[in-house]
Enzyme design. Sequence first.
Site, PDB file in Angstrom:
ATOM      1  N   HIS A  47      34.319  38.871  28.567  1.00 55.30           N
ATOM      2  CA  HIS A  47      33.368  38.607  29.754  1.00 55.30           C
ATOM      3  C   HIS A  47      32.596  39.701  30.042  1.00 55.30           C
ATOM      4  O   HIS A  47      31.423  39.696  30.518  1.00 55.30           O
ATOM      5  CB  HIS A  47      34.139  38.093  31.091  1.00 55.30           C
ATOM      6  N   CYS A  48      32.726  41.135  29.708  1.00 55.81           N
ATOM      7  CA  CYS A  48      32.109  42.165  29.972  1.00 55.81           C
ATOM      8  C   CYS A  48      31.106  42.351  29.218  1.00 55.81           C
ATOM      9  O   CYS A  48      30.075  42.962  29.452  1.00 55.81           O
ATOM     10  CB  CYS A  48      33.145  43.557  29.909  1.00 55.81           C
TER      11      CYS A  48
END
Length: 455
Positions: A267-268
């Site tokens: 997600h980052c």
Amino acid sequence: MLIDLSNNGLLYVVVSSSLQATCNSALSTNGINMANVRYIITNNDSYWIRDYGPWTIMEGNNNMQMVDFIYNRPRPNDDAVPSAIANYLGVNLYQMNITHTGGNIMTDGQGKAMSTNLVLTENSSLSQSAITDMFNTYMGITDYQLYPDPNNTYINHIDCWAKLLDVDKVLIRSVPTNHSQYNAIEAVVTQWQSKLSSYGTPYKIYRVNTSNDEPYTNSFIFNKHIYVPLMGTANDAAALLAYQNAMPGYTVTGYAYSNFESTDAIHCRVNTIFDNQMISVQHIPPVPSAVSQTLTFDVNIAHTNALNQNGTFISWKTGKNGIWQNSYLSLQSKGNWLTNLTAPVIGDTLFYWISATDVTNRNVTLPLCADQDPFMLVGVYVPAINQPQVQLQIQDNNVRISWNAVSYANNYIIYAANSPDEDFLPVGSTSATFWETTLNTEKKFFKVIAQRVVR
């Protein structure tokens, strides 16, 4: 994972002009669907595009625009990327005067957003009410929920311990009771339990075991696919199963990478560029009434292209074993659609989901899992129950009492007495429309009472 992403939608790549050729060669030689690759040429300092990338909004006429903020890291090239993305897409970029980061915000698309208290720490000159007002003005957020960071790490991002899966679903990490973060994690779970979703219902809270501090909540959801980071531990299989249980009908795939960390995974490193012709559906489930047989279902649909009315409906059934039926939505005013359905009676449950489809075949369902995890309304309507018309058949000492099926009745009580002037006492009950007995007296009087039993 990039192969899957490029086959599942457009893959936008932020790259500097000096590295574009190298990037193109690496992608094309590794099986990427290059027909779906788009390059946004600009300099950047890091690959944490989630944290510094812009936020997307849809303005009143369903026009896609973007919102920027002050990136909470001293990386000037990263902080300038939102402007390059907005220019590439030809959309407006609004600047919020707040220090923030994309890994520390989740939204449900219905007016709620969640972050950790980091937003207060990094904007100490602003009151919480001023921050809330700013999010309402720029983002349309009416309920900005702030949580303490239970991980107590340097990063304090909400995507390191929680994942909003749908309007009323959230996945939160769990750890053993002897883990140093156990109490703090369970405290935020309790805080979530006290909240209501945008449907007006409590959140469905799912848990994923992260006993080794695995970053399973740092996943990415894209076009009904969920990309989950794997760490090569015994918990990996259970993590994938947790997502499958929470989001039936979605394709859940795990990916391992050597430099994933507990605070930095998929997600980052990925962000979303939304479809500028997307359909947005908002709906609050009606509240069943004990005295009304009609339920009105109001649905707000924002769309760019004309809707296909054959694909815009509420699908519903009564009871888990019922058959799905479609009731088409009727346009009342701009964006507002409705249909009426018969309310479930007490003891029954109405299941339903909403579909909106436009003439380009874009489709959105609410809930996201549609018929595999639909809305559920428990019936409270108490119907009037007529009494049956009874027939009596006698052969020797055998008596067969039969009657017509009564609407809404699911049980019938048979009463008997030796005289019509005596008290009638119950002698049997059945869900069928007949009852048989043997007479042991010369004369007997019977009556049948229809009822609805809530099981």
